[in-house]
Design a protein around this motif. Structure first.
Motif, PDB file in Angstrom:
ATOM      1  N   TYR A 248       0.818  -1.223   0.000  1.00  0.00           N
ATOM      2  CA  TYR A 248       0.000   0.000   0.000  1.00  0.00           C
ATOM      3  C   TYR A 248       0.851   1.273   0.000  1.00  0.00           C
ATOM      4  CZ  TYR A 248      -3.158  -3.579   1.830  1.00  0.00           C
ATOM      5  OH  TYR A 248      -3.847  -4.738   2.038  1.00  0.00           O
ATOM      6  N   ALA A 249       1.962   1.317   0.808  1.00  0.00           N
ATOM      7  CA  ALA A 249       2.884   2.464   0.853  1.00  0.00           C
ATOM      8  C   ALA A 249       2.159   3.768   1.168  1.00  0.00           C
ATOM      9  CB  ALA A 249       3.643   2.583  -0.477  1.00  0.00           C
ATOM     10  N   LEU A 250       1.219   3.724   2.101  1.00  0.00           N
ATOM     11  CA  LEU A 250       0.525   4.940   2.528  1.00  0.00           C
ATOM     12  C   LEU A 250       1.367   5.682   3.555  1.00  0.00           C
ATOM     13  CD1 LEU A 250      -3.086   3.499   3.011  1.00  0.00           C
ATOM     14  CD2 LEU A 250      -2.148   4.682   1.008  1.00  0.00           C
ATOM     15  N   PHE A 251       1.194   6.991   3.611  1.00  0.00           N
ATOM     16  CA  PHE A 251       1.874   7.811   4.619  1.00  0.00           C
ATOM     17  C   PHE A 251       1.079   7.729   5.920  1.00  0.00           C
ATOM     18  CE2 PHE A 251       2.862  10.014   0.540  1.00  0.00           C
ATOM     19  CZ  PHE A 251       4.218   9.728   0.511  1.00  0.00           C
TER      20      PHE A 251
ATOM     21  N   LEU B  87      -2.727   5.522 -17.304  1.00  0.00           N
ATOM     22  CA  LEU B  87      -2.481   4.095 -17.101  1.00  0.00           C
ATOM     23  C   LEU B  87      -2.413   3.803 -15.613  1.00  0.00           C
ATOM     24  CD1 LEU B  87      -1.768   1.371 -18.503  1.00  0.00           C
ATOM     25  CD2 LEU B  87       0.629   2.056 -18.372  1.00  0.00           C
ATOM     26  N   LEU B  88      -3.148   2.773 -15.175  1.00  0.00           N
ATOM     27  CA  LEU B  88      -3.157   2.354 -13.776  1.00  0.00           C
ATOM     28  C   LEU B  88      -2.437   1.023 -13.656  1.00  0.00           C
ATOM     29  CD1 LEU B  88      -4.211   2.747 -10.849  1.00  0.00           C
ATOM     30  CD2 LEU B  88      -6.292   1.538 -11.547  1.00  0.00           C
ATOM     31  N   LEU B  89      -1.413   0.974 -12.779  1.00  0.00           N
ATOM     32  CA  LEU B  89      -0.607  -0.227 -12.585  1.00  0.00           C
ATOM     33  C   LEU B  89      -0.819  -0.745 -11.164  1.00  0.00           C
ATOM     34  CD1 LEU B  89       2.718   1.029 -14.221  1.00  0.00           C
ATOM     35  CD2 LEU B  89       0.839  -0.214 -15.317  1.00  0.00           C
ATOM     36  N   LEU B  90      -1.204  -2.011 -11.048  1.00  0.00           N
ATOM     37  CA  LEU B  90      -1.520  -2.612  -9.752  1.00  0.00           C
ATOM     38  C   LEU B  90      -0.638  -3.841  -9.534  1.00  0.00           C
ATOM     39  CD1 LEU B  90      -5.422  -2.592 -10.121  1.00  0.00           C
ATOM     40  CD2 LEU B  90      -3.980  -0.794  -9.131  1.00  0.00           C
ATOM     41  N   ASP B  91       0.158  -3.832  -8.470  1.00  0.00           N
ATOM     42  CA  ASP B  91       1.057  -4.951  -8.172  1.00  0.00           C
ATOM     43  C   ASP B  91       0.468  -5.784  -7.037  1.00  0.00           C
ATOM     44  OD1 ASP B  91       3.160  -6.679  -8.038  1.00  0.00           O
ATOM     45  OD2 ASP B  91       4.575  -5.260  -7.162  1.00  0.00           O
ATOM     46  N   GLU B  92      -0.070  -6.955  -7.384  1.00  0.00           N
ATOM     47  CA  GLU B  92      -0.692  -7.860  -6.412  1.00  0.00           C
ATOM     48  C   GLU B  92      -1.617  -7.074  -5.478  1.00  0.00           C
ATOM     49  OE1 GLU B  92      -0.451 -11.069  -6.372  1.00  0.00           O
ATOM     50  OE2 GLU B  92       1.465 -11.678  -7.248  1.00  0.00           O
ATOM     51  N   PRO B  93      -2.637  -6.412  -6.008  1.00  0.00           N
ATOM     52  CA  PRO B  93      -3.430  -5.478  -5.198  1.00  0.00           C
ATOM     53  C   PRO B  93      -4.188  -6.110  -4.039  1.00  0.00           C
ATOM     54  CG  PRO B  93      -4.483  -5.880  -7.323  1.00  0.00           C
ATOM     55  CD  PRO B  93      -3.118  -6.483  -7.392  1.00  0.00           C
ATOM     56  N   PHE B  94      -4.482  -7.416  -4.114  1.00  0.00           N
ATOM     57  CA  PHE B  94      -5.293  -8.027  -3.062  1.00  0.00           C
ATOM     58  C   PHE B  94      -4.575  -9.164  -2.338  1.00  0.00           C
ATOM     59  CE2 PHE B  94      -8.068  -6.888  -6.734  1.00  0.00           C
ATOM     60  CZ  PHE B  94      -8.564  -5.707  -6.203  1.00  0.00           C
ATOM     61  N   GLY B  95      -3.265  -9.252  -2.524  1.00  0.00           N
ATOM     62  CA  GLY B  95      -2.522 -10.396  -2.007  1.00  0.00           C
ATOM     63  C   GLY B  95      -2.562 -10.562  -0.507  1.00  0.00           C
ATOM     64  N   ALA B  96      -2.644  -9.454   0.256  1.00  0.00           N
ATOM     65  CA  ALA B  96      -2.565  -9.534   1.716  1.00  0.00           C
ATOM     66  C   ALA B  96      -3.929  -9.572   2.391  1.00  0.00           C
ATOM     67  CB  ALA B  96      -1.757  -8.341   2.243  1.00  0.00           C
ATOM     68  N   LEU B  97      -4.996  -9.693   1.617  1.00  0.00           N
ATOM     69  CA  LEU B  97      -6.343  -9.611   2.185  1.00  0.00           C
ATOM     70  C   LEU B  97      -6.974 -10.997   2.335  1.00  0.00           C
ATOM     71  CD1 LEU B  97      -7.602  -6.604   0.037  1.00  0.00           C
ATOM     72  CD2 LEU B  97      -6.594  -6.534   2.325  1.00  0.00           C
ATOM     73  N   ASP B  98      -7.901 -11.106   3.285  1.00  0.00           N
ATOM     74  CA  ASP B  98      -8.593 -12.388   3.452  1.00  0.00           C
ATOM     75  C   ASP B  98      -9.571 -12.587   2.294  1.00  0.00           C
ATOM     76  OD1 ASP B  98     -11.477 -11.660   4.199  1.00  0.00           O
ATOM     77  OD2 ASP B  98     -10.376 -10.519   5.710  1.00  0.00           O
ATOM     78  N   PRO B  99      -9.985 -13.842   2.034  1.00  0.00           N
ATOM     79  CA  PRO B  99     -10.772 -14.149   0.819  1.00  0.00           C
ATOM     80  C   PRO B  99     -12.054 -13.343   0.663  1.00  0.00           C
ATOM     81  CG  PRO B  99      -9.938 -16.173   1.794  1.00  0.00           C
ATOM     82  CD  PRO B  99      -9.598 -15.064   2.757  1.00  0.00           C
ATOM     83  N   LEU B 100     -12.805 -13.124   1.743  1.00  0.00           N
ATOM     84  CA  LEU B 100     -14.081 -12.411   1.624  1.00  0.00           C
ATOM     85  C   LEU B 100     -13.857 -10.950   1.234  1.00  0.00           C
ATOM     86  CD1 LEU B 100     -16.133 -13.827   4.645  1.00  0.00           C
ATOM     87  CD2 LEU B 100     -16.432 -14.324   2.213  1.00  0.00           C
TER      88      LEU B 100
END
Length: 351
Positions: free
Chosen positions: A80-83, A149-162
């Motif tokens: 995410y790299a949020l501040f 252009l929108l680039l997404l690197d594994e956007p949901f990898g750290a989230l639970d399935p639901l």
């Protein structure tokens, strides 16, 4: 496109002879196992890496030597790299303010908060949010400067399935509404099925196959593709079942999808193989049959409970018959899977 790295072990070809074209306004998934080159390609497109050879063009304009800022892309990272010291609204507003865009930044932030389902969360800080909410903030921030252009690197990898499922639907709707061309990296086949208009399947730095996900699954061009996309069974090429189906090959194994294998209560056609039900389990809405052929080979097949009640309802020790169109079977060598663990298991079966 090529990207090579010099390491202590020699030259590493992270991206090798890759040629990809992305249609405007679509979602393209870069799919493949870890280390196959998909994230490296995304970083090359973003300008975070410099290619060893080749060029990157946006709408026919060469962007290879352009800076990250000049490429006009939005990028979300895996973490995410949020501040953390900034509020949600400040995180989203960061890009437009740094770039001094001549827009109403507060109005843009409010628009994106509403679009991503975060209205009312603008004054909160990232540590106060759930993983799914932080991912939405990252997406809103990536869209804040209206990128081409929108680039997404594994956007949901750290989230639970639901949460992942809910966000996948939201992302698809947001991208469709805005119309921004999107490239996303994933190793999750279901994610590619759910979101992407087209898929680029990577293997060891090269593009193995590209196209619509359903076309790739239906017509795989190599054993690697068939093995990676969808469920498969690996059968010895000399087993009774394969021989009964009329397939002969010099390769040691045959790959087949369980969904292409049919069960029958009686001997209906020439290409059919008898087997015995050795076990049956009922889980949720499915029934799983465990079969053993006369040469000792075991196979398990999954059917819906509705289908089982209407067509099968076999009992343990019952004799059944199994068939498969041989054109749907793919002979292969273990090394073609590019999967050391699977290769080791298969080679051990050869003795």
């Amino acid at each position: 496109m090529r990207k090579h790295y010099h390491t202590d072990r020699g030259l590493f070809r992270a991206v090798q002879d890759v040629d990809v074209e992305v249609a405007p306004g679509t979602i393209t998934a870069l799919l493949g196992p870890s280390g196959s080159g998909k994230t490296t390609l995304l970083r090359l497109i973003a300008g975070l890496e410099t290619p060893t050879a080749g060029a990157i063009a946006f709408d026919g304009v060469d962007m290879t030597q352009r800076s990250i800022q000049d490429r006009d892309v939005g990028f979300t990272f895996q973490g995410y790299a949020l501040f953390k010291h900034m509020t949600v609204a400040e995180n989203i507003a960061f890009g437009p303010r740094v770039r001094r865009l001549r827009i109403d930044v507060e109005a843009r932030v409010a628009e994106l908060l509403a679009l991503t389902g975060l209205a009312g969360y603008g004054s909160r800080y990232p540590p106060q949010l759930s993983g799914g909410q932080r991912q939405r903030v990252a997406l809103a921030r990536a869209l804040a400067c209206s990128p081409r252009l929108l680039l997404l690197d594994e956007p949901f990898g750290a989230l639970d399935p639901l949460v992942r499922k809910a966000l996948q639907r939201s992302l698809r709707d947001i991208v469709r509404e805005i119309g921004v061309t999107t490239i996303m990296v994933t190793h999750d086949q279901e994610e590619a099925w759910e979101l992407a208009d087209s898929v680029v399947l990577f293997n060891a730095g090269r593009v193995e196959q590209a196209g619509r996900m359903e076309d790739i699954a239906a017509r795989p061009r190599s054993p690697f593709v068939m093995n990676f996309v969808g469920d498969v069974m690996h059968l010895p090429a000399g087993c009774l079942f394969v021989r009964k189906m009329g397939l002969t090959t010099a390769r040691p194994f045959v790959m087949v999808r369980p969904s292409d294998v049919s069960l029958h209560a009686d001997y209906r056609q020439p290409r059919i193989c008898p087997a015995t039900v050795i076990a049956k389990t009922l889980v949720g809405w499915t029934a799983r049959y465990y079969l053993q052929f006369d040469d000792g080979l075991e196979m398990d097949l999954l059917v819906s409970k509705k289908e089982d009640r209407a067509l099968y309802d076999f009992g343990v020790k019952q004799r059944v018959y199994v068939s498969c169109d041989p054109s749907l079977m793919l002979p292969f060598e273990p090394a073609e899977l590019n999967d050391p663990l699977s290769e080791e298991v298969l080679l051990s079966r050869l003795g």
